[in-house]
Design a protein around this motif. Structure first.
Motif, PDB file in Angstrom:
ATOM      1  N   LYS A   1       8.156  11.609 -14.532  1.00 35.22           N
ATOM      2  CA  LYS A   1       8.910  10.632 -13.328  1.00 35.22           C
ATOM      3  C   LYS A   1       7.924  10.174 -12.790  1.00 35.22           C
ATOM      4  O   LYS A   1       6.907  11.063 -13.319  1.00 35.22           O
ATOM      5  N   VAL A   2       7.743   8.796 -12.622  1.00 35.31           N
ATOM      6  CA  VAL A   2       6.665   8.626 -12.468  1.00 35.31           C
ATOM      7  C   VAL A   2       6.226   8.065 -11.007  1.00 35.31           C
ATOM      8  O   VAL A   2       8.375   7.289 -11.168  1.00 35.31           O
ATOM      9  N   VAL A   3       6.240   7.832  -9.412  1.00 40.32           N
ATOM     10  CA  VAL A   3       6.366   7.646  -8.227  1.00 40.32           C
ATOM     11  C   VAL A   3       5.441   6.831  -7.769  1.00 40.32           C
ATOM     12  O   VAL A   3       4.049   7.827  -7.601  1.00 40.32           O
ATOM     13  N   LYS A   4       5.046   6.061  -6.500  1.00 39.43           N
ATOM     14  CA  LYS A   4       4.513   5.821  -6.175  1.00 39.43           C
ATOM     15  C   LYS A   4       4.488   6.528  -4.677  1.00 39.43           C
ATOM     16  O   LYS A   4       5.269   6.837  -4.284  1.00 39.43           O
ATOM     17  N   VAL A   5       3.408   6.529  -3.529  1.00 36.91           N
ATOM     18  CA  VAL A   5       2.930   6.894  -2.804  1.00 36.91           C
ATOM     19  C   VAL A   5       3.378   5.079  -1.955  1.00 36.91           C
ATOM     20  O   VAL A   5       2.389   3.794  -2.377  1.00 36.91           O
ATOM     21  N   PRO A   6       4.214   5.103  -0.589  1.00 39.99           N
ATOM     22  CA  PRO A   6       3.678   3.992  -0.240  1.00 39.99           C
ATOM     23  C   PRO A   6       2.445   3.002   0.746  1.00 39.99           C
ATOM     24  O   PRO A   6       2.430   3.940   0.753  1.00 39.99           O
ATOM     25  N   GLU A   7       2.824   1.530   0.341  1.00 40.94           N
ATOM     26  CA  GLU A   7       2.310   1.500   1.633  1.00 40.94           C
ATOM     27  C   GLU A   7       2.215   1.297   3.078  1.00 40.94           C
ATOM     28  O   GLU A   7       3.592   1.278   3.579  1.00 40.94           O
ATOM     29  N   PHE A   8       1.505   1.640   3.463  1.00 38.61           N
ATOM     30  CA  PHE A   8       1.182   1.065   5.199  1.00 38.61           C
ATOM     31  C   PHE A   8       1.789  -0.596   5.625  1.00 38.61           C
ATOM     32  O   PHE A   8       1.225  -0.878   4.903  1.00 38.61           O
ATOM     33  N   GLU A   9       2.690  -0.313   6.415  1.00 36.60           N
ATOM     34  CA  GLU A   9       3.292  -1.974   6.642  1.00 36.60           C
ATOM     35  C   GLU A   9       1.778  -3.139   7.280  1.00 36.60           C
ATOM     36  O   GLU A   9       1.674  -4.131   7.152  1.00 36.60           O
ATOM     37  N   VAL A  10       1.266  -1.952   8.100  1.00 39.13           N
ATOM     38  CA  VAL A  10       0.134  -2.653   8.718  1.00 39.13           C
ATOM     39  C   VAL A  10      -1.155  -3.197   6.893  1.00 39.13           C
ATOM     40  O   VAL A  10      -1.862  -4.746   7.460  1.00 39.13           O
ATOM     41  N   THR A  11      -0.794  -2.348   6.187  1.00 41.15           N
ATOM     42  CA  THR A  11      -2.197  -2.511   5.099  1.00 41.15           C
ATOM     43  C   THR A  11      -1.981  -4.261   4.247  1.00 41.15           C
ATOM     44  O   THR A  11      -2.037  -4.424   3.829  1.00 41.15           O
ATOM     45  N   LYS A  12      -0.299  -3.937   4.479  1.00 39.23           N
ATOM     46  CA  LYS A  12       0.452  -4.843   3.425  1.00 39.23           C
ATOM     47  C   LYS A  12       0.793  -6.461   3.933  1.00 39.23           C
ATOM     48  O   LYS A  12       0.456  -7.061   3.352  1.00 39.23           O
ATOM     49  N   LYS A  13       0.791  -6.375   5.830  1.00 39.93           N
ATOM     50  CA  LYS A  13       0.369  -7.546   6.364  1.00 39.93           C
ATOM     51  C   LYS A  13      -1.219  -8.222   6.209  1.00 39.93           C
ATOM     52  O   LYS A  13      -0.572  -9.627   5.755  1.00 39.93           O
ATOM     53  N   TYR A  14      -2.223  -7.313   6.235  1.00 44.82           N
ATOM     54  CA  TYR A  14      -2.875  -8.393   6.308  1.00 44.82           C
ATOM     55  C   TYR A  14      -3.451  -8.495   4.531  1.00 44.82           C
ATOM     56  O   TYR A  14      -4.216  -9.593   4.252  1.00 44.82           O
ATOM     57  N   MET A  15      -3.189  -7.255   3.821  1.00 40.65           N
ATOM     58  CA  MET A  15      -3.790  -7.915   2.099  1.00 40.65           C
ATOM     59  C   MET A  15      -2.837  -8.500   1.454  1.00 40.65           C
ATOM     60  O   MET A  15      -3.465  -9.299   0.028  1.00 40.65           O
ATOM     61  N   SER A  16      -1.722  -8.640   1.928  1.00 38.33           N
ATOM     62  CA  SER A  16      -1.388  -9.749   1.154  1.00 38.33           C
ATOM     63  C   SER A  16      -1.189 -11.331   1.158  1.00 38.33           C
ATOM     64  O   SER A  16      -0.782 -12.196   0.862  1.00 38.33           O
ATOM     65  N   GLN A  17      -2.857 -11.213   1.777  1.00 37.44           N
ATOM     66  CA  GLN A  17      -3.080 -12.849   2.244  1.00 37.44           C
ATOM     67  C   GLN A  17      -3.910 -13.087   0.522  1.00 37.44           C
ATOM     68  O   GLN A  17      -4.537 -13.907   0.348  1.00 37.44           O
ATOM     69  N   GLN A  18      -4.358 -12.048  -0.038  1.00 37.19           N
ATOM     70  CA  GLN A  18      -4.653 -11.392  -2.043  1.00 37.19           C
ATOM     71  C   GLN A  18      -4.411 -11.672  -2.494  1.00 37.19           C
ATOM     72  O   GLN A  18      -3.050 -10.587  -2.460  1.00 37.19           O
ATOM     73  N   ASP A  19      -3.743 -12.760  -3.616  1.00 36.15           N
ATOM     74  CA  ASP A  19      -2.909 -12.968  -4.952  1.00 36.15           C
ATOM     75  C   ASP A  19      -3.090 -11.850  -5.538  1.00 36.15           C
ATOM     76  O   ASP A  19      -2.072 -11.798  -6.261  1.00 36.15           O
TER      77      ASP A  19
ATOM     78  N   ARG B   1     -11.813   5.348  -1.310  1.00 37.84           N
ATOM     79  CA  ARG B   1     -11.839   4.645  -0.326  1.00 37.84           C
ATOM     80  C   ARG B   1     -12.892   5.344   0.384  1.00 37.84           C
ATOM     81  O   ARG B   1     -13.012   6.486   0.578  1.00 37.84           O
ATOM     82  N   TYR B   2     -14.118   5.269   0.328  1.00 36.59           N
ATOM     83  CA  TYR B   2     -15.854   5.346   0.825  1.00 36.59           C
ATOM     84  C   TYR B   2     -15.591   6.921  -0.048  1.00 36.59           C
ATOM     85  O   TYR B   2     -16.136   7.819   1.353  1.00 36.59           O
ATOM     86  N   GLY B   3     -15.612   7.209  -0.969  1.00 37.28           N
ATOM     87  CA  GLY B   3     -15.535   7.952  -1.438  1.00 37.28           C
ATOM     88  C   GLY B   3     -15.049   9.583  -1.400  1.00 37.28           C
ATOM     89  O   GLY B   3     -15.146  10.583  -1.698  1.00 37.28           O
ATOM     90  N   MET B   4     -13.718   8.993  -1.529  1.00 40.56           N
ATOM     91  CA  MET B   4     -12.562   9.731  -0.942  1.00 40.56           C
ATOM     92  C   MET B   4     -11.245   9.493  -0.805  1.00 40.56           C
ATOM     93  O   MET B   4     -11.563   7.747  -1.451  1.00 40.56           O
ATOM     94  N   MET B   5      -9.863  10.033  -0.815  1.00 36.33           N
ATOM     95  CA  MET B   5      -8.730   9.404  -0.790  1.00 36.33           C
ATOM     96  C   MET B   5      -7.798   8.513   0.433  1.00 36.33           C
ATOM     97  O   MET B   5      -8.947   9.214   0.866  1.00 36.33           O
ATOM     98  N   PRO B   6      -7.637   7.675  -0.189  1.00 37.50           N
ATOM     99  CA  PRO B   6      -7.264   6.704   0.590  1.00 37.50           C
ATOM    100  C   PRO B   6      -6.118   7.022   2.063  1.00 37.50           C
ATOM    101  O   PRO B   6      -5.506   8.141   1.486  1.00 37.50           O
ATOM    102  N   ALA B   7      -5.613   6.999   2.931  1.00 41.66           N
ATOM    103  CA  ALA B   7      -4.927   7.448   4.140  1.00 41.66           C
ATOM    104  C   ALA B   7      -4.174   7.665   2.924  1.00 41.66           C
ATOM    105  O   ALA B   7      -3.094   8.614   4.230  1.00 41.66           O
ATOM    106  N   GLN B   8      -2.462   6.673   2.898  1.00 44.14           N
ATOM    107  CA  GLN B   8      -2.252   6.448   2.601  1.00 44.14           C
ATOM    108  C   GLN B   8      -1.735   8.130   1.625  1.00 44.14           C
ATOM    109  O   GLN B   8      -0.767   8.298   1.677  1.00 44.14           O
TER     110      GLN B   8
END
Length: 208
Positions: A35-53, A86-93
């Motif tokens: 089974k393949v599943v994804k870790v959900p995105e932070f809403e604040v990250t989605k808000k700012y990253m969504s400016q990138q195509d 992320r800076y040599g470690m896992m991301p916050a998500q």
């Protein structure tokens, strides 16, 4: 039957591709379900990253992947983690997911399960190895059994061609601007790692 979970977080799609390659490796092992599943995105990250195509396109490509639940982690006999650096470690998500799994830790629900890591960074020295090694720490607190990527099975690791891969994790190099997609050799290593986790999980199931 051994249940293998491939759980990942991917901003720009590199770890997504590597996770799918790992799942293909699992499917080659008889008597397994993946089974393949994804870790959900932070809403604040989605808000700012969504400016990138590139970010938007990568998220659209993952739209059909379900989000991970703690029940998924309990279901699994083996878990492959897709963890970008992320800076040599896992991301916050990813860290938030692990932090939310305190109940599983308290009950020992993940103890004795095979586990492995897939990672990615923009450059070869951008934290691929440190991310894998530091991710090992919380996985050991959950009592999981870490599966590496040995040189004997992965001669690609012996090259100096600027690809990912180490004894600690399958990995990919995204390039300084993130435009480089996982190479065939990198996806092959991810597939082999998924295959190896599935075999170890099958061997461990019912024997601990």
């Amino acid at each position: 039957m051994a249940n293998i979970l491939v759980v990942y977080y991917s901003s720009y799609g590199h770890i997504h591709e590597m996770a799918l390659a790992a799942a293909e490796g699992v499917k080659q092992v008889d008597g397994t379900e993946v089974k393949v599943v994804k870790v959900p995105e932070f809403e604040v990250t989605k808000k700012y990253m969504s400016q990138q195509d590139a970010y938007v396109k990568a998220q659209e490509a993952q739209a059909d992947i379900p989000e991970v639940t703690l029940d998924d982690l309990k279901w699994a006999d083996g878990i492959v983690w897709g963890i970008p650096t992320r800076y040599g470690m896992m991301p916050a998500q990813i860290k938030q997911l692990l932090d939310s799994a305190g109940g599983l830790w308290a009950n020992g629900d993940l103890e004795g399960k095979a586990t492995a890591v897939i990672t990615s960074s923009n450059t070869i020295h951008g934290g691929q190895e440190s991310t894998a090694i530091t991710s090992f720490v919380p996985l050991m607190h959950f009592g999981m059994i870490y599966v590496g990527l040995p040189y004997g099975e992965n001669p690609e690791q012996m090259t100096s061609d600027g690809i990912g891969g180490s004894p600690y994790a399958a990995s990919t190099v995204a390039g300084a601007d993130g435009s480089q997609q996982p190479q065939d050799a990198e996806k092959t290593m991810a597939s082999r790692l998924g295959n190896r986790v599935a075999k170890v999980a099958k061997a461990l199931k019912g024997n601990l």
